[in-house]
Write an enzyme that holds these catalytic residues in place. Structure first.
Site, short mmCIF file in Angstrom:
data_model
loop_
_atom_site.label_atom_id
_atom_site.label_comp_id
_atom_site.label_asym_id
_atom_site.label_seq_id
_atom_site.Cartn_x
_atom_site.Cartn_y
_atom_site.Cartn_z
N LYS A 104 7.11 1.28 4.92
CA LYS A 104 6.93 2.73 4.73
C LYS A 104 8.25 3.47 4.84
O LYS A 104 8.44 4.49 4.18
CB LYS A 104 5.91 3.30 5.73
CG LYS A 104 4.49 2.92 5.37
CD LYS A 104 3.47 3.88 5.96
CE LYS A 104 2.07 3.51 5.54
NZ LYS A 104 1.03 4.25 6.26
N LYS A 113 -0.52 -5.73 -2.39
CA LYS A 113 -1.81 -5.26 -1.87
C LYS A 113 -2.31 -4.04 -2.65
O LYS A 113 -1.51 -3.19 -3.01
CB LYS A 113 -1.61 -4.89 -0.39
CG LYS A 113 -2.85 -4.50 0.35
CD LYS A 113 -2.53 -3.93 1.72
CE LYS A 113 -2.10 -2.49 1.64
NZ LYS A 113 -2.21 -1.71 2.89
N LYS A 122 -4.23 2.68 -1.40
CA LYS A 122 -4.69 4.01 -1.82
C LYS A 122 -3.51 4.92 -2.19
O LYS A 122 -3.70 5.91 -2.86
CB LYS A 122 -5.61 4.66 -0.78
CG LYS A 122 -5.11 4.74 0.65
CD LYS A 122 -6.08 5.54 1.52
CE LYS A 122 -6.64 4.85 2.74
NZ LYS A 122 -5.71 4.64 3.85
P1 TYM Z 1 -5.87 2.06 6.27
O1 TYM Z 1 -6.37 3.46 6.21
O2 TYM Z 1 -4.62 1.73 5.52
O3 TYM Z 1 -6.99 1.07 5.76
C1 TYM Z 1 -8.30 1.09 6.28
C2 TYM Z 1 -8.83 -0.32 6.38
O4 TYM Z 1 -8.82 -0.93 5.08
C3 TYM Z 1 -8.14 -2.19 5.14
N1 TYM Z 1 -7.46 -2.39 3.84
C4 TYM Z 1 -7.62 -3.46 3.06
N2 TYM Z 1 -8.36 -4.57 3.20
C5 TYM Z 1 -8.31 -5.48 2.20
N3 TYM Z 1 -7.56 -5.33 1.08
C6 TYM Z 1 -6.80 -4.22 0.90
N4 TYM Z 1 -6.08 -4.08 -0.21
C7 TYM Z 1 -6.80 -3.23 1.91
N5 TYM Z 1 -6.19 -2.03 2.05
C8 TYM Z 1 -6.59 -1.54 3.24
C9 TYM Z 1 -7.15 -2.04 6.28
O5 TYM Z 1 -6.76 -3.30 6.76
C10 TYM Z 1 -7.95 -1.24 7.27
O6 TYM Z 1 -8.80 -2.08 8.02
N6 TYM Z 1 -3.64 1.64 10.74
C11 TYM Z 1 -4.93 1.62 10.05
C12 TYM Z 1 -5.90 2.67 10.56
C13 TYM Z 1 -6.11 2.65 12.04
C14 TYM Z 1 -6.87 1.69 12.75
C15 TYM Z 1 -6.83 2.10 14.10
C16 TYM Z 1 -7.58 0.55 12.37
C17 TYM Z 1 -5.64 3.55 12.94
N7 TYM Z 1 -6.08 3.22 14.18
C18 TYM Z 1 -7.46 1.36 15.11
C19 TYM Z 1 -8.23 -0.19 13.38
C20 TYM Z 1 -8.16 0.23 14.72
C21 TYM Z 1 -4.70 1.88 8.58
O7 TYM Z 1 -3.70 2.41 8.17
O8 TYM Z 1 -5.76 1.59 7.78
#
Ligand code: TYM
Length: 333
Positions: free
Chosen positions: A116, A198, A201
């Protein structure tokens, strides 16, 4: 674990863009299965989202949308605590304390920080750097046992565990040490335009990404255009990243194994296969979209869910936070 011995699940999604089938298959669609046996917290992590510049009105809209999608994907607000991170100040309070038990070196090693900061070189802010301690606070506040996520979050779960173990080592048992739950299939859905990357979004190429809320025509078109290879046989294997990804997506939506998929498309070309992937994906998402539209038309209901969720989360978070404050030596009034 809760005081009455129920195991706890926590996960979060950033309202930082339109949610993709990566978010759906890697995370959200797996959440509902925990609702019966666990105490579940599913959070819309808006405080994490502002580590990258957001347009305020869009962040507000996406916060509602992410909550509505949680419900549309099968999370019953009566069986899960659904809430918005910034509504529960304990997250920020614990994050600050945990910052003081997290090393500069370990945060510097986080691959998401490196990625990032390369992508947003004009805004390498301190929040982006300490993102993992806020995530650790999210998880540790609720004495979480399990954290269902996609594989890209594995490193963040590891550091949350390290922080918990370190704190417990200094002050005695305070935090449950959480375990990541990464589903075998769908843990890393790849971009349709570049299957070595990957699906994200925040990708600027909308053809690289299938959004949960895309309509059927868009879904079919995006899969039809998906980058594959010069071979013609639908087979899972090395050097076939594009086909491997499409087979993974097809398998997630149909529960068929790779062998079954290879048999089903034996003697048929990539064109046929891509159409079939588009069809199963569009069919699975159609009811989610319909329910999402219904929920978004009822803001009062969503606000009621947010309110109740925040109350429940704050009540339970306070127990851990008071314990932590006492242990580090803060005075109380
Ligand atoms: P975020 O918002 O990027 O993504 C949300 C969830 O989606 C999963 N994910 C994917 N899984 C498979 N293939 C993909 N291409 C893909 N893109 C995203 C992510 O692994 C995630 O599970 N840091 C986290 C949010 C967060 C969080 C937490 C998660 C903040 N606090 C505490 C668990 C526990 C994040 O940016 O997710």
């Amino acid at each position: 674990m809760t005081s009455d011995n129920q195991q706890v699940v926590f996960s979060g999604v950033q309202p930082s863009g339109n949610l993709t089938i990566g978010n759906y298959l890697g995370a959200i669609r797996n959440f509902a299965a925990f609702s019966e046996a666990y105490k579940c917290y599913y959070c819309v992590v808006d405080m994490h989202a502002i580590t990258v510049r957001q347009v305020p009105a869009e962040l507000r809209r996406r916060t509602y949308e992410t909550l509505a999608l949680y419900i549309a994907c099968g999370l019953d607000p009566n069986k899960n605590t659904l809430y918005v991170q910034s509504h529960v100040p304990a997250h920020a309070e614990l994050a600050w304390i945990l910052n003081c038990y997290t090393m500069f070196g370990e945060l510097s090693r986080m691959t998401q920080f490196k990625d990032k900061s390369a992508k947003h070189a004009d805004n390498v802010n301190a929040g982006l750097f300490t993102y993992p301690t806020l995530m650790a606070a999210d998880i540790l506040l609720y004495q979480t046992d399990r954290v269902p996520v996609g594989v890209d979050q594995q490193q963040h779960i590891e550091i949350a565990r390290d922080i918990a173990v370190r704190f417990n080592g200094v002050y005695g048992d305070t935090f449950t040490v959480p375990e990541g739950i990464i589903s075998e299939h769908g843990k890393k859905i790849m971009s349709l335009a570049d299957p070595t990357k990957k699906m994200s979004k925040s990708d600027e190429n909308v053809n690289a990404v299938v959004y949960i809320l895309d309509n059927k025509d868009d879904i079919l078109r995006k899969f039809r255009r998906a980058v594959t290879d010069s071979d013609t046989v639908v087979r899972f294997g090395e050097g076939k990243d594009g086909i491997n990804n499409l087979m993974t997506i097809y398998s997630c939506f149909t529960d068929k194994s790779m062998e079954e998929i290879e048999r089903e498309f034996d003697g048929r070309g990539y064109g046929d296969f891509k159409s079939a992937v588009g069809e199963v994906c569009a069919d699975a998402l159609a009811p989610v979209r319909a329910e999402f539209d219904r929920l978004m038309a009822d803001k009062a209901y969503l606000e009621d869910v947010m309110q109740k969720g925040a109350q429940d989360a704050a009540y339970n978070a306070r127990k851990t936070l008071s314990k932590v404050k006492r242990k580090v030596g803060f005075t109380t009034l």
